[in-house]
Design a protein around this motif. Structure first.
Motif, PDB file in Angstrom:
ATOM      1  N   ASP A  73       0.848  -1.192   0.000  1.00  0.00           N
ATOM      2  CA  ASP A  73       0.000   0.000   0.000  1.00  0.00           C
ATOM      3  C   ASP A  73       0.884   1.243   0.000  1.00  0.00           C
ATOM      4  OD1 ASP A  73      -2.220  -1.660   0.057  1.00  0.00           O
ATOM      5  OD2 ASP A  73      -2.194  -1.768   2.238  1.00  0.00           O
ATOM      6  N   ASP A  74       0.696   2.131   0.991  1.00  0.00           N
ATOM      7  CA  ASP A  74       1.436   3.386   0.985  1.00  0.00           C
ATOM      8  C   ASP A  74       2.667   3.355   1.885  1.00  0.00           C
ATOM      9  OD1 ASP A  74       0.009   3.157   3.289  1.00  0.00           O
ATOM     10  OD2 ASP A  74      -0.521   5.280   3.437  1.00  0.00           O
ATOM     11  N   HIS A  75       3.026   2.175   2.385  1.00  0.00           N
ATOM     12  CA  HIS A  75       4.214   2.080   3.239  1.00  0.00           C
ATOM     13  C   HIS A  75       5.372   1.562   2.390  1.00  0.00           C
ATOM     14  CE1 HIS A  75       0.923   2.108   6.180  1.00  0.00           C
ATOM     15  NE2 HIS A  75       1.814   2.693   6.970  1.00  0.00           N
ATOM     16  N   PHE A  76       6.144   2.495   1.864  1.00  0.00           N
ATOM     17  CA  PHE A  76       7.223   2.133   0.952  1.00  0.00           C
ATOM     18  C   PHE A  76       8.554   2.216   1.686  1.00  0.00           C
ATOM     19  CE2 PHE A  76      10.362   2.655  -2.309  1.00  0.00           C
ATOM     20  CZ  PHE A  76       9.895   1.911  -3.360  1.00  0.00           C
ATOM     21  N   PRO A  77       9.338   1.131   1.720  1.00  0.00           N
ATOM     22  CA  PRO A  77      10.618   1.161   2.429  1.00  0.00           C
ATOM     23  C   PRO A  77      11.692   1.876   1.603  1.00  0.00           C
ATOM     24  CG  PRO A  77      10.269  -1.002   1.457  1.00  0.00           C
ATOM     25  CD  PRO A  77       9.025  -0.199   1.160  1.00  0.00           C
ATOM     26  N   PHE A  78      11.846   3.185   1.801  1.00  0.00           N
ATOM     27  CA  PHE A  78      12.840   3.934   1.059  1.00  0.00           C
ATOM     28  C   PHE A  78      14.248   3.470   1.391  1.00  0.00           C
ATOM     29  CE2 PHE A  78       9.668   7.464   0.553  1.00  0.00           C
ATOM     30  CZ  PHE A  78       9.690   7.460  -0.835  1.00  0.00           C
ATOM     31  N   ALA A  79      14.485   3.139   2.660  1.00  0.00           N
ATOM     32  CA  ALA A  79      15.839   2.828   3.096  1.00  0.00           C
ATOM     33  C   ALA A  79      15.814   1.722   4.121  1.00  0.00           C
ATOM     34  CB  ALA A  79      16.483   4.071   3.707  1.00  0.00           C
ATOM     35  N   GLN A  80      16.845   0.878   4.087  1.00  0.00           N
ATOM     36  CA  GLN A  80      16.999  -0.143   5.114  1.00  0.00           C
ATOM     37  C   GLN A  80      18.478  -0.449   5.259  1.00  0.00           C
ATOM     38  OE1 GLN A  80      15.215  -3.861   4.050  1.00  0.00           O
ATOM     39  NE2 GLN A  80      16.058  -3.896   2.009  1.00  0.00           N
ATOM     40  N   HIS A  81      18.886  -0.748   6.482  1.00  0.00           N
ATOM     41  CA  HIS A  81      20.284  -1.060   6.731  1.00  0.00           C
ATOM     42  C   HIS A  81      20.367  -1.902   7.975  1.00  0.00           C
ATOM     43  CE1 HIS A  81      24.742   0.212   6.997  1.00  0.00           C
ATOM     44  NE2 HIS A  81      24.573  -0.548   5.940  1.00  0.00           N
ATOM     45  N   GLY A  82      21.053  -3.051   7.893  1.00  0.00           N
ATOM     46  CA  GLY A  82      21.121  -3.972   9.020  1.00  0.00           C
ATOM     47  C   GLY A  82      22.531  -4.162   9.530  1.00  0.00           C
ATOM     48  N   LEU A  83      22.625  -4.510  10.814  1.00  0.00           N
ATOM     49  CA  LEU A  83      23.924  -4.690  11.440  1.00  0.00           C
ATOM     50  C   LEU A  83      23.746  -5.404  12.766  1.00  0.00           C
ATOM     51  CD1 LEU A  83      26.958  -3.839  11.031  1.00  0.00           C
ATOM     52  CD2 LEU A  83      26.471  -1.889  12.504  1.00  0.00           C
ATOM     53  N   ILE A  84      24.816  -6.087  13.230  1.00  0.00           N
ATOM     54  CA  ILE A  84      24.850  -6.590  14.604  1.00  0.00           C
ATOM     55  C   ILE A  84      25.095  -5.385  15.505  1.00  0.00           C
ATOM     56  CG2 ILE A  84      26.044  -8.062  16.258  1.00  0.00           C
ATOM     57  CD1 ILE A  84      26.813  -9.865  13.958  1.00  0.00           C
ATOM     58  N   VAL A  85      24.209  -5.147  16.433  1.00  0.00           N
ATOM     59  CA  VAL A  85      24.230  -3.917  17.221  1.00  0.00           C
ATOM     60  C   VAL A  85      24.322  -4.231  18.705  1.00  0.00           C
ATOM     61  CG1 VAL A  85      22.970  -1.801  17.769  1.00  0.00           C
ATOM     62  CG2 VAL A  85      22.820  -2.786  15.482  1.00  0.00           C
ATOM     63  N   LEU A  86      25.080  -3.427  19.435  1.00  0.00           N
ATOM     64  CA  LEU A  86      25.048  -3.465  20.892  1.00  0.00           C
ATOM     65  C   LEU A  86      23.868  -2.623  21.328  1.00  0.00           C
ATOM     66  CD1 LEU A  86      28.815  -3.100  21.785  1.00  0.00           C
ATOM     67  CD2 LEU A  86      27.391  -5.098  22.127  1.00  0.00           C
ATOM     68  N   PHE A  87      22.836  -3.289  21.879  1.00  0.00           N
ATOM     69  CA  PHE A  87      21.598  -2.576  22.166  1.00  0.00           C
ATOM     70  C   PHE A  87      21.491  -2.334  23.657  1.00  0.00           C
ATOM     71  CE2 PHE A  87      16.880  -2.197  21.246  1.00  0.00           C
ATOM     72  CZ  PHE A  87      17.053  -1.108  20.412  1.00  0.00           C
ATOM     73  N   LYS A  88      20.293  -2.083  24.138  1.00  0.00           N
ATOM     74  CA  LYS A  88      20.078  -1.703  25.535  1.00  0.00           C
ATOM     75  C   LYS A  88      20.711  -2.713  26.497  1.00  0.00           C
ATOM     76  CE  LYS A  88      15.754   0.706  24.623  1.00  0.00           C
ATOM     77  NZ  LYS A  88      14.306   0.749  24.860  1.00  0.00           N
ATOM     78  N   GLY A  89      21.355  -2.200  27.524  1.00  0.00           N
ATOM     79  CA  GLY A  89      21.953  -3.057  28.534  1.00  0.00           C
ATOM     80  C   GLY A  89      23.181  -3.796  28.051  1.00  0.00           C
ATOM     81  N   GLY A  90      23.768  -3.355  26.924  1.00  0.00           N
ATOM     82  CA  GLY A  90      24.941  -4.017  26.380  1.00  0.00           C
ATOM     83  C   GLY A  90      24.631  -5.308  25.661  1.00  0.00           C
ATOM     84  N   GLU A  91      23.357  -5.579  25.451  1.00  0.00           N
ATOM     85  CA  GLU A  91      22.955  -6.824  24.803  1.00  0.00           C
ATOM     86  C   GLU A  91      23.267  -6.778  23.311  1.00  0.00           C
ATOM     87  OE1 GLU A  91      18.813  -9.270  23.847  1.00  0.00           O
ATOM     88  OE2 GLU A  91      18.792  -7.490  25.114  1.00  0.00           O
ATOM     89  N   ARG A  92      23.887  -7.840  22.799  1.00  0.00           N
ATOM     90  CA  ARG A  92      24.168  -7.935  21.365  1.00  0.00           C
ATOM     91  C   ARG A  92      22.959  -8.542  20.658  1.00  0.00           C
ATOM     92  NH1 ARG A  92      29.470  -7.535  19.551  1.00  0.00           N
ATOM     93  NH2 ARG A  92      28.999  -8.834  17.767  1.00  0.00           N
ATOM     94  N   ASN A 123      20.872  -8.818  16.429  1.00  0.00           N
ATOM     95  CA  ASN A 123      20.829  -8.531  14.998  1.00  0.00           C
ATOM     96  C   ASN A 123      19.623  -7.648  14.717  1.00  0.00           C
ATOM     97  OD1 ASN A 123      23.030 -10.434  13.963  1.00  0.00           O
ATOM     98  ND2 ASN A 123      21.756 -11.798  15.177  1.00  0.00           N
ATOM     99  N   PHE A 124      19.883  -6.427  14.305  1.00  0.00           N
ATOM    100  CA  PHE A 124      18.817  -5.461  14.107  1.00  0.00           C
ATOM    101  C   PHE A 124      18.897  -4.856  12.719  1.00  0.00           C
ATOM    102  CE2 PHE A 124      19.602  -5.655  18.627  1.00  0.00           C
ATOM    103  CZ  PHE A 124      18.330  -5.684  19.182  1.00  0.00           C
ATOM    104  N   ILE A 125      17.755  -4.395  12.228  1.00  0.00           N
ATOM    105  CA  ILE A 125      17.723  -3.682  10.959  1.00  0.00           C
ATOM    106  C   ILE A 125      16.930  -2.398  11.147  1.00  0.00           C
ATOM    107  CG2 ILE A 125      15.657  -4.879  10.095  1.00  0.00           C
ATOM    108  CD1 ILE A 125      16.992  -4.738   7.293  1.00  0.00           C
ATOM    109  N   ALA A 126      17.442  -1.319  10.568  1.00  0.00           N
ATOM    110  CA  ALA A 126      16.755  -0.034  10.607  1.00  0.00           C
ATOM    111  C   ALA A 126      16.012   0.155   9.289  1.00  0.00           C
ATOM    112  CB  ALA A 126      17.750   1.102  10.815  1.00  0.00           C
ATOM    113  N   VAL A 127      14.775   0.612   9.363  1.00  0.00           N
ATOM    114  CA  VAL A 127      13.935   0.779   8.177  1.00  0.00           C
ATOM    115  C   VAL A 127      13.349   2.182   8.155  1.00  0.00           C
ATOM    116  CG1 VAL A 127      11.923  -0.072   6.910  1.00  0.00           C
ATOM    117  CG2 VAL A 127      13.350  -1.685   8.187  1.00  0.00           C
ATOM    118  N   GLY A 128      13.521   2.875   7.030  1.00  0.00           N
ATOM    119  CA  GLY A 128      12.922   4.187   6.836  1.00  0.00           C
ATOM    120  C   GLY A 128      11.893   4.132   5.725  1.00  0.00           C
ATOM    121  N   SER A 129      10.870   4.970   5.817  1.00  0.00           N
ATOM    122  CA  SER A 129       9.783   4.934   4.840  1.00  0.00           C
ATOM    123  C   SER A 129       9.273   6.346   4.586  1.00  0.00           C
ATOM    124  CB  SER A 129       8.645   4.038   5.332  1.00  0.00           C
ATOM    125  OG  SER A 129       8.014   4.631   6.457  1.00  0.00           O
ATOM    126  N   MET A 130       8.067   6.452   4.030  1.00  0.00           N
ATOM    127  CA  MET A 130       7.470   7.754   3.786  1.00  0.00           C
ATOM    128  C   MET A 130       7.120   8.469   5.090  1.00  0.00           C
ATOM    129  SD  MET A 130       5.011   6.973   0.510  1.00  0.00           S
ATOM    130  CE  MET A 130       4.513   8.690   0.354  1.00  0.00           C
TER     131      MET A 130
END
Length: 418
Positions: free
Chosen positions: A105-124, A126-133
């Motif tokens: 529909d109208d949710h178009f993924p303009f950008a995406q980029h994934g990486l192994i990330v150190l997240f909250k609390g130092g937890e490792r 696999n995350f992906i960032a997604v940008g759209s309209m």
């Protein structure tokens, strides 16, 4: 009179006989009564309220119903595990994994980029960032199957109001106010994400705290004007592989800007190009070079050692390729094979050593090509995504010219990492 007296005596005799019969139980009723008495005796209803700790209702309690593992359950231990289903959802160290996105529909993924990330609390993870309209950036946890909500959301709209013909939008602190067009994780500082937007801003985020801690207000994309109009969308961002504080951004204003986070007061360096920037990428084998793909089908390479702060004399490119007849939406360097570059309109492979030249091309029948990516574990495998919504994979070693020029790297592929 005698007749009447006889009738009354007869009726009285029958009544007395019936009453006597009712007072004497039959054999069948006596048996039923005895059975009921025995049952009540077993229940010991006279002592119903008295507790007996030695007696457990329903057998010996939950111990018979719950086992710490299926292996200890006598009803399950002889059953076979559903190994096929477990096999399907287990990612093995030798597996090659790719994430792809398509619009609905109208949710178009303009950008995406994934990486192994150190997240909250130092937890490792696999995350992906997604940008759209939308102005929000969604962070999804790839370690969770069928996740229905992002793990984090950077920026976004708090509320919309309409009063008459006027509309007002309230955004989260630090949020973009228009579509997110480009994203780039920092591979050294893994909680850091850069974003580019149609609101003409480049922003840097701390994903762990879900906050924007730097707005590039000194970026020439924001301060320069052309034809007395504000400059256009910032389309792409990329971190330098060797100097993780250095960020490159490209805009529809026909410019590329490099900023060094260690020098926040410096206005940065700027390169002019011939058309709107579609994509850009740093060379992973040298810290000095990057390439830019343009809306007019050109691909241009630059060496940052020729950069100058004097905007009146922009540096000349290292090379310029008329790569495609249409916009070059995506480009990708091969991180394991030096001088191997892929460009996407249709898909072409380039040897950038000495004089850049096209060595192979492919029409993947994926529609307009939006994204291409080399596998880091299998460097001669190229993934292709296009407007038809189907993922295509190209085995580059099936092309004789690729083998001739770069076959020596085929046995030097990085081993998979778990």
């Amino acid at each position: 009179m005698n007749v009447d007296a006889l009738k009354q005596e007869d009726e009285l005799a029958r009544a007395l006989s019936a009453a006597d019969a009712l007072g004497k139980p039959s054999k069948s009723s006596m048996a039923e009564t005895d059975s009921l008495t025995d049952a009540l005796g077993e229940l010991d209803m006279d002592h119903y309220d008295e507790e007996d700790d030695g007696v457990e209702l329903f057998g010996s309690g939950l111990a018979n119903l719950y086992y710490p593992s299926n292996d200890m359950d006598p009803y399950l231990k002889d059953q076979e595990d559903d190994s096929e289903e477990e096999e399907d959802i287990t990612i093995k160290p030798e597996d090659a994994v790719i994430v792809c996105a398509r619009n609905e529909d109208d949710h178009f993924p303009f950008a995406q980029h994934g990486l192994i990330v150190l997240f909250k609390g130092g937890e490792r993870g696999n995350f992906i960032a997604v940008g759209s309209m939308e102005p929000a950036i969604e962070i999804w946890d790839l370690d969770i199957m069928d996740e229905v909500q992002p793990s984090a959301t950077l920026g976004g709209i708090i509320e919309k109001k309409k009063k008459g013909k006027k509309r007002s939008v309230k955004y989260k602190d630090g949020s973009h106010t228009d579509s997110v067009l480009g994203l780039a994780w920092n591979k050294e500082y893994r909680n850091i994400l850069a974003s580019a937007s149609a609101d003409k801003l480049v922003k840097i985020w701390d994903v762990a705290t879900e906050t924007c801690f730097h707005v590039d207000s000194m970026d020439p994309h924001l301060t320069l004007k052309r034809c007395n109009k504000p400059l256009n969308n910032v389309q792409a961002v990329a971190w330098n592989h060797f100097a993780p504080q250095v960020l490159l951004s490209g805009s529809f204003d026909h410019s590329v800007v490099m900023k060094d986070g260690r020098l926040p007061s410096h206005s940065g360096f700027k390169w002019s190009v011939a058309a709107d920037v579609e994509s850009l990428a740093w060379d992973p084998h040298t810290e000095h070079s990057f390439v830019v793909s343009l809306e007019n089908g050109m691909v241009t390479g630059f060496d940052i050692r020729t950069a100058s702060s004097d905007l009146s004399s922009p540096p000349k490119p290292s090379f310029t390729l008329h790569a495609h007849d249409k916009a070059v939406s995506t480009i990708a360097y091969n991180s394991s094979v030096p001088n191997l570059l892929a460009t996407g309109s249709m898909v072409k492979l380039w040897d950038l050593s000495n004089q850049p030249s096209c060595i192979a091309s492919k029409n993947p029948k994926a529609g307009a090509v939006f994204s291409i990516s080399f596998s880091e574990d299998c460097p001669f495998t190229l993934a292709i995504g296009g407007s038809k919504g189907k993922l295509q994979v190209w085995d580059l070693l099936s092309d004789a010219e690729v083998v001739k020029r770069f076959g020596k790297y085929a046995n030097k592929a990085k081993p998979p990492t778990s």
